[in-house]
Motif scaffolding. Structure first.
Motif, PDB file in Angstrom:
ATOM      1  N   PRO A 188       0.802  -1.129  -0.174  1.00 41.90           N
ATOM      2  CA  PRO A 188       0.031  -0.022  -0.111  1.00 41.90           C
ATOM      3  C   PRO A 188       0.870   1.147  -0.210  1.00 41.90           C
ATOM      4  CG  PRO A 188       0.018  -1.187   2.197  1.00 41.90           C
ATOM      5  CD  PRO A 188       0.537  -2.042   1.179  1.00 41.90           C
ATOM      6  N   SER A 189       2.338   1.042   0.485  1.00 43.04           N
ATOM      7  CA  SER A 189       2.994   2.196   0.272  1.00 43.04           C
ATOM      8  C   SER A 189       4.434   1.737   0.324  1.00 43.04           C
ATOM      9  CB  SER A 189       2.874   3.315   1.591  1.00 43.04           C
ATOM     10  OG  SER A 189       2.998   2.475   2.855  1.00 43.04           O
ATOM     11  N   LEU A 190       5.378   2.605  -0.247  1.00 48.50           N
ATOM     12  CA  LEU A 190       6.631   1.966  -0.576  1.00 48.50           C
ATOM     13  C   LEU A 190       7.499   2.544   0.681  1.00 48.50           C
ATOM     14  CD1 LEU A 190       7.086   3.070  -4.339  1.00 48.50           C
ATOM     15  CD2 LEU A 190       6.687   0.874  -3.516  1.00 48.50           C
ATOM     16  N   ASN A 191       7.157   1.946   1.795  1.00 43.48           N
ATOM     17  CA  ASN A 191       8.002   2.148   3.067  1.00 43.48           C
ATOM     18  C   ASN A 191       7.804   1.122   3.844  1.00 43.48           C
ATOM     19  OD1 ASN A 191       5.544   2.379   4.418  1.00 43.48           O
ATOM     20  ND2 ASN A 191       5.551   4.561   3.986  1.00 43.48           N
ATOM     21  N   ALA A 192       8.341   0.890   5.113  1.00 43.97           N
ATOM     22  CA  ALA A 192       8.363  -0.188   5.911  1.00 43.97           C
ATOM     23  C   ALA A 192       7.008  -0.698   6.378  1.00 43.97           C
ATOM     24  CB  ALA A 192       8.982   0.141   7.297  1.00 43.97           C
ATOM     25  N   ASP A 193       6.091   0.413   6.719  1.00 51.28           N
ATOM     26  CA  ASP A 193       4.451   0.011   6.934  1.00 51.28           C
ATOM     27  C   ASP A 193       4.056  -0.723   5.703  1.00 51.28           C
ATOM     28  OD1 ASP A 193       4.911   1.158   9.413  1.00 51.28           O
ATOM     29  OD2 ASP A 193       4.001   2.908   8.905  1.00 51.28           O
ATOM     30  N   GLY A 194       4.207  -0.171   4.519  1.00 50.10           N
ATOM     31  CA  GLY A 194       3.569  -0.995   3.593  1.00 50.10           C
ATOM     32  C   GLY A 194       4.320  -2.299   3.152  1.00 50.10           C
ATOM     33  N   GLY A 195       5.554  -2.593   3.483  1.00 49.57           N
ATOM     34  CA  GLY A 195       6.050  -3.859   3.514  1.00 49.57           C
ATOM     35  C   GLY A 195       5.492  -4.783   4.566  1.00 49.57           C
ATOM     36  N   GLU A 196       5.360  -4.353   5.629  1.00 46.54           N
ATOM     37  CA  GLU A 196       4.684  -4.987   6.844  1.00 46.54           C
ATOM     38  C   GLU A 196       3.372  -5.483   6.447  1.00 46.54           C
ATOM     39  OE1 GLU A 196       3.521  -4.763  11.672  1.00 46.54           O
ATOM     40  OE2 GLU A 196       4.703  -3.188  10.907  1.00 46.54           O
ATOM     41  N   ALA A 197       2.576  -4.536   5.851  1.00 43.29           N
ATOM     42  CA  ALA A 197       1.044  -4.928   5.571  1.00 43.29           C
ATOM     43  C   ALA A 197       1.200  -5.885   4.442  1.00 43.29           C
ATOM     44  CB  ALA A 197       0.497  -3.406   4.943  1.00 43.29           C
ATOM     45  N   ALA A 198       2.180  -5.883   3.563  1.00 44.95           N
ATOM     46  CA  ALA A 198       2.098  -6.726   2.313  1.00 44.95           C
ATOM     47  C   ALA A 198       2.537  -8.066   2.980  1.00 44.95           C
ATOM     48  CB  ALA A 198       3.013  -6.337   1.203  1.00 44.95           C
ATOM     49  N   MET A 199       3.434  -8.208   4.002  1.00 43.91           N
ATOM     50  CA  MET A 199       3.816  -9.305   4.128  1.00 43.91           C
ATOM     51  C   MET A 199       2.600 -10.284   5.018  1.00 43.91           C
ATOM     52  SD  MET A 199       6.540 -11.172   4.079  1.00 43.91           S
ATOM     53  CE  MET A 199       6.398 -12.815   4.311  1.00 43.91           C
ATOM     54  N   LEU A 200       2.015  -9.376   5.891  1.00 45.06           N
ATOM     55  CA  LEU A 200       0.996  -9.939   6.546  1.00 45.06           C
ATOM     56  C   LEU A 200      -0.170 -10.470   5.717  1.00 45.06           C
ATOM     57  CD1 LEU A 200       0.452  -7.212   9.494  1.00 45.06           C
ATOM     58  CD2 LEU A 200       1.234  -9.563   9.671  1.00 45.06           C
ATOM     59  N   SER A 201      -0.069  -9.806   4.476  1.00 44.26           N
ATOM     60  CA  SER A 201      -1.193 -10.421   3.510  1.00 44.26           C
ATOM     61  C   SER A 201      -0.664 -11.780   2.878  1.00 44.26           C
ATOM     62  CB  SER A 201      -1.534  -9.359   2.424  1.00 44.26           C
ATOM     63  OG  SER A 201      -2.205  -9.691   1.521  1.00 44.26           O
ATOM     64  N   LEU A 202       0.602 -11.656   2.576  1.00 41.39           N
ATOM     65  CA  LEU A 202       1.183 -12.984   2.193  1.00 41.39           C
ATOM     66  C   LEU A 202       1.062 -13.982   2.987  1.00 41.39           C
ATOM     67  CD1 LEU A 202       2.750 -14.414  -0.288  1.00 41.39           C
ATOM     68  CD2 LEU A 202       4.795 -13.648   1.252  1.00 41.39           C
ATOM     69  N   LEU A 203       1.265 -13.789   4.197  1.00 44.68           N
ATOM     70  CA  LEU A 203       1.177 -14.862   5.555  1.00 44.68           C
ATOM     71  C   LEU A 203      -0.157 -15.314   5.563  1.00 44.68           C
ATOM     72  CD1 LEU A 203       3.846 -13.443   8.162  1.00 44.68           C
ATOM     73  CD2 LEU A 203       4.199 -15.182   6.226  1.00 44.68           C
ATOM     74  N   ALA A 204      -1.061 -14.506   5.389  1.00 49.28           N
ATOM     75  CA  ALA A 204      -2.607 -15.089   5.671  1.00 49.28           C
ATOM     76  C   ALA A 204      -3.081 -15.598   4.374  1.00 49.28           C
ATOM     77  CB  ALA A 204      -3.443 -13.608   5.928  1.00 49.28           C
ATOM     78  N   ASP A 205      -2.346 -15.567   3.356  1.00 44.18           N
ATOM     79  CA  ASP A 205      -2.964 -16.337   2.100  1.00 44.18           C
ATOM     80  C   ASP A 205      -2.787 -17.709   2.352  1.00 44.18           C
ATOM     81  OD1 ASP A 205      -3.247 -17.270  -0.376  1.00 44.18           O
ATOM     82  OD2 ASP A 205      -2.342 -15.415  -1.377  1.00 44.18           O
ATOM     83  N   PRO A 206      -3.782 -18.501   1.855  1.00 47.38           N
ATOM     84  CA  PRO A 206      -3.720 -20.071   1.945  1.00 47.38           C
ATOM     85  C   PRO A 206      -3.162 -20.862   0.953  1.00 47.38           C
ATOM     86  CG  PRO A 206      -5.934 -19.213   1.109  1.00 47.38           C
ATOM     87  CD  PRO A 206      -5.270 -18.235   1.455  1.00 47.38           C
ATOM     88  N   ALA A 207      -2.812 -20.136  -0.036  1.00 49.21           N
ATOM     89  CA  ALA A 207      -1.738 -20.742  -1.064  1.00 49.21           C
ATOM     90  C   ALA A 207      -0.351 -21.060  -0.525  1.00 49.21           C
ATOM     91  CB  ALA A 207      -1.672 -19.829  -2.205  1.00 49.21           C
ATOM     92  N   PRO A 208       0.220 -21.862  -1.271  1.00 49.31           N
ATOM     93  CA  PRO A 208       1.695 -22.276  -0.678  1.00 49.31           C
ATOM     94  C   PRO A 208       2.471 -21.287  -0.387  1.00 49.31           C
ATOM     95  CG  PRO A 208       0.893 -23.913  -2.473  1.00 49.31           C
ATOM     96  CD  PRO A 208      -0.262 -22.816  -2.386  1.00 49.31           C
ATOM     97  N   ARG A 209       3.097 -21.034   0.671  1.00 47.51           N
ATOM     98  CA  ARG A 209       3.921 -19.861   1.129  1.00 47.51           C
ATOM     99  C   ARG A 209       4.928 -19.837   0.401  1.00 47.51           C
ATOM    100  NH1 ARG A 209       5.512 -19.176   7.197  1.00 47.51           N
ATOM    101  NH2 ARG A 209       3.110 -18.980   7.169  1.00 47.51           N
ATOM    102  N   PRO A 210       5.516 -18.867  -0.562  1.00 48.24           N
ATOM    103  CA  PRO A 210       6.921 -18.499  -1.199  1.00 48.24           C
ATOM    104  C   PRO A 210       8.015 -18.840   0.082  1.00 48.24           C
ATOM    105  CG  PRO A 210       5.375 -17.038  -1.701  1.00 48.24           C
ATOM    106  CD  PRO A 210       4.661 -17.654  -0.647  1.00 48.24           C
ATOM    107  N   THR A 211       9.147 -19.247  -0.432  1.00 51.52           N
ATOM    108  CA  THR A 211      10.222 -19.369   0.471  1.00 51.52           C
ATOM    109  C   THR A 211      11.304 -18.219   0.407  1.00 51.52           C
ATOM    110  OG1 THR A 211      11.395 -20.676  -1.136  1.00 51.52           O
ATOM    111  CG2 THR A 211      10.270 -21.987   0.178  1.00 51.52           C
ATOM    112  N   ALA A 212      10.938 -17.293  -0.557  1.00 51.20           N
ATOM    113  CA  ALA A 212      11.778 -16.270  -0.487  1.00 51.20           C
ATOM    114  C   ALA A 212      11.162 -14.809  -0.935  1.00 51.20           C
ATOM    115  CB  ALA A 212      12.722 -16.354  -1.483  1.00 51.20           C
ATOM    116  N   VAL A 213      11.510 -13.781  -0.662  1.00 47.90           N
ATOM    117  CA  VAL A 213      10.786 -12.439  -0.930  1.00 47.90           C
ATOM    118  C   VAL A 213      11.797 -11.486  -1.296  1.00 47.90           C
ATOM    119  CG1 VAL A 213       9.308 -10.581   0.085  1.00 47.90           C
ATOM    120  CG2 VAL A 213       9.045 -12.702   1.096  1.00 47.90           C
ATOM    121  N   PHE A 214      11.499 -10.837  -2.600  1.00 45.15           N
ATOM    122  CA  PHE A 214      12.226  -9.905  -3.157  1.00 45.15           C
ATOM    123  C   PHE A 214      11.453  -8.440  -3.061  1.00 45.15           C
ATOM    124  CE2 PHE A 214      13.337  -7.791  -7.757  1.00 45.15           C
ATOM    125  CZ  PHE A 214      13.894  -6.900  -7.033  1.00 45.15           C
TER     126      PHE A 214
END
Length: 344
Positions: free
Chosen positions: A227-253
């Motif tokens: 949602p924003s190109l800063n640490a808060d945006g990164g945190e929100a994106a990561m929380l969204s990824l972890l909540a996704d029931p799809a197979p979890r990626p093993t790396a983040v770029f």
């Protein structure tokens, strides 16, 4: 606690009144002291000292037609990447006694437009702009009105508009190829909007890495828009990824290091070990990247050189006028591997 009312800044009229001379005489002391007798000049200088008068350099430069100010609009001055770029700009401008007016667009074209209009009203000699969108018409119109323009951290799509940028397609490919080479086949890319050239190019580079490795990016590259190109945006994106029931990626770029900071913060809080459970790669290699609890692998950009070169192009354009040969300068990034992505 006591407070004091700020004292009004002394004006040239105040100096004239205290020295018992005309405003014109004060102006002559400041600009043409040879026209004023030594006795009168000393009296005016004493008044200036007593009143702590500071001449209005901008007004004087406007009258003389010698404004030596350059404006720069970046996406977010709170991002250390742009702070370091701005230092490169400032260092080059200082060599020719120019000063810098700096503003953040916050990735908002309307805000960018307001600052550009303000700079133009102040009579700046030129502007350096990190475009917040692909629409360059306002910049081209500004240039048509006689204001020199150089694109900063963006490659110009037209030959007669100079630019200084980093090859972000190559940088995105470096990051993704590194993760693929260390065994990751399902990678999340925490990105920003594709309307921003850097976000679009870094994603294109990641796609190239998958293609070069013979992997299908449709299965292996999971793009998440922060949602924003800063640490808060990164945190929100990561929380969204972890909540996704799809197979979890093993790396983040991550599209930049501030976003990566938020991703790392979330992983630590959730008890997910780096890099064994989740590898993380950032982009920019800002000054804190190597100092984090888990030092961050990042794509390094030559930040100071980028700003310095862009300012150099702008000053050359100002000096040479119609004789100036436009350039589209492109720097190459490099990958700096640290503990966030490499167990060794």
């Amino acid at each position: 606690m006591t407070t004091t009312t700020p004292r009004r800044r002394a004006s040239i009229s105040d100096v004239a009144r205290l020295a018992a001379v005309s405003v014109g005489t004060v102006s002559n002391v400041l600009n043409r002291p040879d026209r004023v007798s030594p006795t009168t000049r000393e009296r005016v200088l004493d008044a200036i000292t007593q009143l702590q008068f500071i001449p209005n350099g901008s007004a004087r430069q406007l009258r003389a037609g010698t404004i030596t100010t350059v404006g720069a609009v970046v996406l977010d001055i709170g991002n250390p990447f742009f702070t370091e770029v701005a230092r490169g700009v400032e260092d080059r401008l200082a060599e020719d006694d120019f000063t810098l007016m700096l503003a953040s667009s916050d990735e908002d074209p309307a805000r960018e437009s307001r600052y550009l209009k303000l700079f133009e009203e102040h009579g700046v000699q030129g502007v350096l702009v990190v475009p917040s969108s692909d629409d360059l018409d306002p910049l081209l119109e500004m240039r048509a009105r006689g204001v020199n323009v150089v694109l900063l951290d963006a490659t110009s799509p037209v030959p007669d508009l100079s630019s200084a940028a980093v090859n972000d397609v190559a940088g995105g490919q470096l990051a993704a190829a590194h993760l693929i080479a260390t065994g990751h086949t399902r990678i999340a890319f925490v990105n920003g909007p594709h309307s921003i050239r850097q976000c679009r190019d870094r994603y294109a580079g990641a796609l190239r890495a998958f293609d070069a490795a013979g992997l299908d990016a449709r299965d292996g590259l999971v793009e998440i828009t922060a949602p924003s190109l800063n640490a808060d945006g990164g945190e929100a994106a990561m929380l969204s990824l972890l909540a996704d029931p799809a197979p979890r990626p093993t790396a983040v770029f991550c599209v930049n290091d501030l976003v990566a900071l938020g991703v790392q913060r979330t992983l630590r809080r959730e008890g997910i070990a780096m890099p064994t459970e989740m590898a993380v790669v950032g982009y920019d290699d800002v000054n804190f990247a190597g100092e984090l609890a888990t030092p961050l692998t990042s794509v390094r950009q030559p930040k100071h050189q980028l700003g310095y070169r862009a300012a150099d192009l702008l000053l050359a354009q100002h000096e040479q006028g119609d004789r100036f040969h436009h350039e589209q300068v492109q720097f190459q990034p490099e990958l700096v591997v640290r503990a966030s992505s490499s167990p060794g």
